[in-house]
Each structure stands twice: as C-alpha cells, then as structure tokens.
Design a protein around this motif. Structure first.
Motif, short mmCIF file in Angstrom:
data_model
loop_
_atom_site.label_atom_id
_atom_site.label_comp_id
_atom_site.label_asym_id
_atom_site.label_seq_id
_atom_site.Cartn_x
_atom_site.Cartn_y
_atom_site.Cartn_z
N ASN A 284 0.91 -0.98 0.03
CA ASN A 284 0.02 -0.03 0.15
C ASN A 284 0.95 1.20 0.07
N ILE A 285 0.25 2.43 -0.52
CA ILE A 285 1.16 3.69 -0.71
C ILE A 285 0.29 4.86 0.12
N ILE A 286 0.76 5.29 1.01
CA ILE A 286 0.17 6.39 1.43
C ILE A 286 0.98 7.66 1.18
N PHE A 287 0.58 8.66 0.37
CA PHE A 287 1.17 9.79 0.19
C PHE A 287 0.82 11.12 0.82
N ILE A 288 1.52 11.61 1.88
CA ILE A 288 1.14 12.80 2.53
C ILE A 288 1.77 13.89 1.96
N CYS A 289 1.01 14.97 1.41
CA CYS A 289 1.47 16.05 0.99
C CYS A 289 1.16 17.20 2.17
N ILE A 290 2.23 17.36 2.49
CA ILE A 290 2.21 18.44 3.80
C ILE A 290 2.19 19.91 3.07
N GLU A 291 0.97 20.83 3.59
CA GLU A 291 0.92 22.11 3.17
C GLU A 291 2.02 22.94 3.71
N SER A 292 2.55 23.80 2.57
CA SER A 292 3.40 24.77 2.90
C SER A 292 4.45 24.37 3.93
N LEU A 293 5.17 23.56 3.71
CA LEU A 293 6.64 23.01 4.68
C LEU A 293 7.66 23.31 4.03
N SER A 294 8.72 24.38 4.26
CA SER A 294 9.78 24.70 3.85
C SER A 294 10.61 23.66 4.21
N GLY A 295 11.91 23.43 3.48
CA GLY A 295 12.82 22.59 4.11
C GLY A 295 13.72 23.18 5.09
N LYS A 296 13.56 24.61 5.33
CA LYS A 296 14.48 25.21 6.22
C LYS A 296 13.83 25.10 7.85
N TYR A 297 12.60 24.38 7.81
CA TYR A 297 12.26 24.25 9.18
C TYR A 297 12.56 22.71 9.73
N LEU A 298 13.13 21.92 9.10
CA LEU A 298 13.59 20.85 9.34
C LEU A 298 15.01 21.01 9.91
N ASN A 462 -1.21 23.39 8.19
CA ASN A 462 0.11 24.45 8.28
C ASN A 462 -0.30 25.36 7.34
N HIS A 463 -1.35 26.33 7.45
CA HIS A 463 -1.69 27.28 6.54
C HIS A 463 -2.34 28.42 7.52
N LYS A 464 -2.30 29.56 7.44
CA LYS A 464 -3.21 30.46 8.22
C LYS A 464 -4.38 30.44 7.92
N PRO A 465 -5.16 30.30 9.23
CA PRO A 465 -4.95 31.18 10.44
C PRO A 465 -3.86 30.34 11.34
N TYR A 466 -3.27 29.25 11.08
CA TYR A 466 -2.61 28.44 11.84
C TYR A 466 -3.09 28.14 13.33
N THR A 467 -4.32 27.71 13.05
CA THR A 467 -4.91 27.28 14.37
C THR A 467 -5.13 25.76 14.19
N TYR A 468 -5.25 25.01 15.52
CA TYR A 468 -5.13 23.70 15.79
C TYR A 468 -5.76 23.19 17.17
N PRO A 469 -6.07 21.98 17.63
CA PRO A 469 -6.71 21.89 18.84
C PRO A 469 -5.78 22.21 19.85
N GLU A 470 -6.41 23.15 20.72
CA GLU A 470 -5.50 23.72 21.97
C GLU A 470 -4.92 22.51 22.86
N GLY A 471 -3.95 22.68 23.22
CA GLY A 471 -3.14 21.58 24.28
C GLY A 471 -2.66 20.59 23.50
N SER A 472 -2.67 20.66 22.21
CA SER A 472 -1.78 19.47 21.62
C SER A 472 -0.35 19.56 21.60
N ILE A 473 -0.01 21.00 21.47
CA ILE A 473 1.46 21.12 21.70
C ILE A 473 1.58 22.19 22.52
N ASP A 474 2.90 22.64 22.80
CA ASP A 474 3.13 23.72 23.79
C ASP A 474 2.94 25.13 23.24
N ILE A 475 2.60 25.42 22.03
CA ILE A 475 2.67 26.71 21.44
C ILE A 475 1.06 26.78 21.12
N PRO A 476 0.58 27.82 21.73
CA PRO A 476 -0.90 28.37 21.55
C PRO A 476 -1.19 28.39 20.14
#
Length: 658
Positions: A284-298, A462-476
């Motif tokens: 099986n092949i699962i291709f994950i296309c990540i929104e707006s992820l620049s190489g510089k962030y890794l 990973n797209h403006k408004p950069y919102t996601y479930p609260e409490g999942s990570i340590d950045i609001p």
C-alpha cells in the motif's frame, strides 16, 4: 491652473483623486519599510519606483473618476445641488472611499501572505470566497478592521467637508464648456491607461520587490483578471517543435525506456525496472502532501527551530531526499507536479484548467497495477477544482464537502468526513489529526477487501490562520507558523502511533513531501531557496535508510517510487528515477505563473513572458542570482521541456488514450 482643470463643480472629484493618490502612496511606503531588507534602496531606484507607481496610481484612479466626471459633465447646471444630485454624489463618494480603503486593507493581507501586489492568485481566490473570507476572518480581527475602515471613511468625509468640497460642487455655476476640459483630461488618461499601458511595464527593475512596489494593487488585479491564461507560443521564446521533443527524449537516455511513438511529438514510453533478481512488489502507498512546509524548518535540512521532531526522526530512518525542489508556489502547482509529473506550465496550474480529466497521471500506473486510488482533503475539494481534477482522473474523493456536486461526466465515489469525525475545523478544513483518522478508517476497510490502495492525503493545518486543537502542543493555537508546523509534526506522530497498530501498516510505504514552501517571494526573478522542500520514502521493507543528495524535482518522486517497487510500466511522465540519474541528469524545475526556470548545479535559466530569458549563476549561501552570458544549449534545453509540456497539454498528448 488647478482651477481651470478642476473648476468648482469638480472640487469633490479633485478631493477624491487626491485621497486615492495619498493613500496609495502611504501603502507603497508601508510595503517599502515592511520589506526594506529585500528592496534596492538606492535613491535613484526608490525615486523611479515611486515615480512609476504614481503614474500607475493616476491611471487607476482615472477609471474610477471617469463615470463621475461624465455625470458632472452631463448634469445640467440648473440641477447642481438638487436632491438627486446630492443623493448620487453622496452615494458614489462613500462607495468609492469604501472600495479604496477595503482594497488597501486587502492588499496588506495579500502582501503579508505572498509579498506581491494582487495577481493571478487574487483572481483565483474570488472564485472560492467562502474559504478565503473564512480564512481572513480567522486570521485577522475583522470586526475591528471593519470598524477602522468605517471610522476612516467618516474621517475622510469630515476632511472633505472641512475643505468645502461638497459645498463647491453643489453650489457651483460651472458651465458645460468649463466642465468639458476636466472630463476630457480624465477620459484621455483612462484611454491611455486602459489601451496602451500594461501592468508588466511597471517591471523596470532587476529587484522583484521594486517591481511590485511600483505597481498599483487595483490595476494589478484587473490586469491579472484579463490575463489569467498565457499562451506559451505567444508569450515565450520557442524553438522548433521537433527539436524540443528530441532534446526531451534525449534526457532519458540513462533510463531503461523504450519510446512507443519515437517519431511523434510524444514522450510515451515503457520503463523497465525488473530483472532476474528484482521482482515487483505491491505494498500500500500513503502519500502525505504537507501544506507549505519549507525545507528550512527541518533540523535535518539545516534548520534550528526544533519543531519537527517526528519528521527529523523519519528523515533519519528513510530514503531522504536532501536536495529536492518544488515546482511552484501553490498547492495546485504541487499537485500538478506530483500527479502529472510535469514541469510547471505557464499561467494557471492544469489542476484548475479546462480539459483536465482523463489525463495520464500517476494514478494510471497504480490503476494498471491493481490499486484503488483515493484523494483525501480536509476541506471541500470544490476549492481550487481539486475534486474535479482528482475525480476526473480516476480517484475516489474523501473530503469535507458542503454540497457542491461533481461534474456529471465524472464517475467516481465521494465520501464525506462527517460531523462526528471532526474534533477541530477552521477555514481550510479539519485538523490534520482528523484527516489522518479518516485515512486510517478507510485503510482498515480497504485492507478487509484485500486490495492494495494508493492514498493521496492533502493536509491543511500548516496554513494561516495556523489554528489547531488547543493543548496538543506547547505553542498556543493561532499564534504563528512555527506553531502550525509543530502541530503538523505532532499530528504525523499520532497518525504513526495508530497506524502501526494496524495489520496493513507493515506492508504500507509512506511517502512524505511538501506541496510548496511557506513563502516564495525574493529579490530576484525566482527565489531558489524558497523552493527547497523535504521529501522522504518511509517504511519500505528491506531498504536501508539513506540520504540522497542529488538535485531533483517534485516530478521525480513517483517515478522513483515505481523503480523501488520494481515495476515495469507505461509512462507519459516527465519525471525520472532519481537513483538512475547521473550527475549531468540532475536538475530541478521551478517556476511561478509567469517565470519558468531550470536549475542545474549552480546555474539557472529563467524564461519570462514577452519572450525574455535570463541566465544566472546561483550562490546558494546568500541565495543571490548573478546574470551571466547565456548558454545557448542550456537555453534550448530549458525551452524544450516547457514547450513540450505545453504542447502535450494543448494537443491532448497528456490524455490516457492517445
């Protein structure tokens, strides 16, 4: 002199024009300081930039002034200041101010995202007003901004009253003959600006930011509206079509390929990857296309943000491509490159064009190998024509639909992400964790049917408004792109945690790659560093982790996957198996909707409309491009790929039936 050009009857129009010119100057100044480090700030260049900008501003405001100046000309003197006159004038003046102020606010948000004046993208966004308006509402304090706009309108009207512009306009006794001169002046400027001045004429500088500063936003918008399709043959330098295809075909000499129509304008060929030892496998092949992820962030690609723990770990335990570049600057451009394996076409992406169904995509290869094909998107796939494109090319659709139907000619299934499957949602769709849970649910059902599956998963968190479930990570939530990237990484970790418990996971290859970078603007024609993206192939059994440093492109990912699976297949794809590339084969295609580039080593050829081209040496350390003398062979090769890609689309050469 001013009194002759603008007699009392035209006092309000003069004020209106002055307000626009002042506001436009202020916006241009804001952009100047906003991007000060990227702009050529030499005195002569700045003067020229603002001088050209002023001329475009004058042309822009003339279009708005023309209808009212005609009204002022034709309204008889005896009706000056009548109820009808005042009603029409007050209404027109207020509407004009609101349009100006709203457009300037919209320009600021657009510059924040793209570092451009309004262009092709802004026109596209009009079609998808729901997502765009919702995104703006979630990204900016809209009630406050609307309030500020209304306050600004009130303030400008107050200033207008203080200047006695309304009084002069309504109490004037200006005769028809005196009104004729200002009308003809406005008419003349509007005709010249509309018929003879092109938006690209603002681009007089080597620095892209200065070119954008010199434009007027509203003028740029309507220029893009009129020219959102570009003919390659009309706008770009071309070579003989036979020569173009000969050069493209010659580029595959190091592959085990046999052209099926060697004398035709075609790249259709059979590719052999099997031998007596290498047997085909069908995971099986699962291709994950990540929104707006620049190489510089890794961190594994030189970043120091420490926000991609999961992806960095996967990179160290996968086939990791360290020198791979996106073809474009938008999601649909990435989808075009990945699925069609084609250099970026001029103008809009094929995903959004007409006649884009029944094409030979990577899905055809999977189909011929017995796979089911599924496209997952957390929002409504109506956006950017994604559902029509994927559904029309054989993919089943799984999305968060709002009722938009597919074209009746498209025969596919559409599965909705239901309300009870959603834990968090914003303008662009459900959060990454939710889409991954849906992928796992569908994979469980596919496994029960004992049929291999290929899933194309498009993320959105990973797209403006950069919102996601609260409490999942340590950045609001909603505070920064770095927070969105960290959440994106976290969601992949949660996906893997669950997926590894499933019986199908051991026989499932994960391909992870970004659709494009977080930004694309730069000083030069193409900012090469802003096309560098992460890409990796994970969980391929009996394959040791390795880093691949060859220069390559998004279009090469799936031809490489097919080679690793030892598949023999028919191909109409431009991409190559990265492992078979010799040093002279290494290249990357990069572009935006107007500029088309070919990068080889540290040299890049950029094709522009108006049949222009520039050849550069690229300094990867400081990301500078330096003009160098043109290499004719390099130029012909660059033209060949883009011309051939355009030719195949225009002549149905990308279709599955040829």
């Amino acid at each position: 002199m001013w009194q002759k050009i603008f007699p009392d009857r035209f006092a309000l129009l003069k004020t209106f024009i002055c307000i626009f010119l002042i506001l436009s100057f202020l916006v241009r100044t804001v952009f100047l300081f906003w991007s000060f480090g990227e702009i050529d700030t030499s005195i002569t260049t700045i003067i020229s930039t603002f001088g050209i900008g002023f001329l475009f501003d004058v042309g822009t405001v003339s279009f708005f002034a023309l209808p009212y100046s005609l009204y002022l000309l034709l309204m008889p003197q005896k009706f000056h200041g009548s109820i009808v006159d005042k009603s029409i004038t007050y209404f027109a003046y207020n509407i004009g101010l609101i349009i100006f102020l709203f457009s300037f606010f919209a320009e600021i948000t657009f510059w924040d995202e793209f570092k451009n004046r309004f262009n092709f993208i802004a026109v596209d966004y009009l079609v998808y007003s729901y997502e765009v308006v919702k995104n703006i509402n979630e990204s900016y304090p809209i009630p406050y901004l609307v309030g500020l706009i209304l306050i600004a309108v009130g303030l400008l009207i107050f200033i207008t009253y203080k200047k006695a512009a309304f009084t002069k306009t309504f109490k004037s006794n200006t005769p028809f003959k005196a009104k004729l001169l200002p009308f003809l002046a406005v008419l003349f400027i509007a005709i010249i600006s509309g018929l003879f001045i092109k938006n690209k004429q603002a681009e007089q500088f080597a620095n892209r930011y200065n070119n954008e500063l010199s434009k007027a936003g509203i003028y740029s918008f309507f220029a893009a509206f009129r020219n959102n399709e570009l003919s390659f043959d009309d706008f770009y330098k071309t070579i003989n079509t036979d020569k173009a295809f000969d050069l493209v075909k010659a580029s595959y000499k190091n592959e085990k390929a046999t052209f099926l129509k060697p004398k035709d304008h075609s790249i259709l060929r059979t590719i052999q990857n099997t031998d007596s030892v290498a047997k085909p496998i069908k995971p099986n092949i699962i291709f994950i296309c990540i929104e707006s992820l620049s190489g510089k962030y890794l961190n594994t690609l030189g970043g120091d943000y420490n926000i991609t723990t999961t992806l960095d770990s996967l990179a160290s335990n996968s086939i990791f491509f360290t020198n791979l570049y996106a073809t474009g600057t938008r999601t649909v451009r990435g989808m075009e490159a990945i699925t069609l394996s084609i250099p970026p076409t001029q103008g809009r992406s094929i995903v959004k064009r007409t006649d884009n169904i029944g094409l030979f995509t990577i899905g055809e290869v999977f189909k011929n190998m017995g796979y089911s094909r599924n496209f997952f998107y957390g929002g409504d796939g109506y956006f950017d024509n994604m559902n029509t494109y994927f559904g029309g090319n054989g993919f089943n659709i799984v999305d968060r639909g709002r009722g938009f139907l597919l074209d009746k000619e498209i025969k596919t299934t559409r599965t909705n992400i239901e309300d009870d499957e959603v834990t968090f949602e914003n303008a662009w769709g459900v959060c990454d964790e939710d889409i991954y849970r849906k992928v796992i649910k569908e994979a469980d059902m596919a496994h029960e049917n004992n049929k291999p599956f290929f899933d194309f998963v498009m993320t959105t968190s990973n797209h403006k408004p950069y919102t996601y479930p609260e409490g999942s990570i340590d950045i609001p939530s909603g505070t920064s792109r770095q927070g969105a990237i960290k959440y994106t990484d976290y969601a992949i970790a949660q996906f893997l945690k669950i997926a590894k418990t499933r019986p199908w996971f051991k026989n499932t290859v994960l391909v992870i790659m970004s659709d494009h970078c977080a930004s694309s603007a730069g000083r030069g024609e193409l900012d090469i560093n802003n096309y560098h993206i992460p890409a990796m192939i994970c969980n391929l059994q009996d394959t040791a982790p390795q880093k691949i440093n060859k220069l390559c492109s998004q279009i090469d990912m799936f031809p490489t996957v097919f080679s690793l699976l030892n598949w023999d297949y028919t191909s109409n794809l431009f991409g190559k198996n990265i492992f078979s590339m010799k040093q002279e084969d290494e290249r990357a295609f990069i572009g935006n909707y107007r500029k088309l580039g070919l990068l080889k080593g540290n040299r890049v050829m950029v094709l522009g409309d108006q049949k222009k081209f520039n050849f550069y040496e690229w300094n990867s350390t400081n990301n500078n491009l330096t003009l160098i003398p043109t290499d004719k062979n390099y130029l012909d090769t660059t033209i060949a790929f883009y011309q051939a890609a355009n030719y195949l689309y225009a002549h149905n050469g990308l279709k599955t039936q040829q």
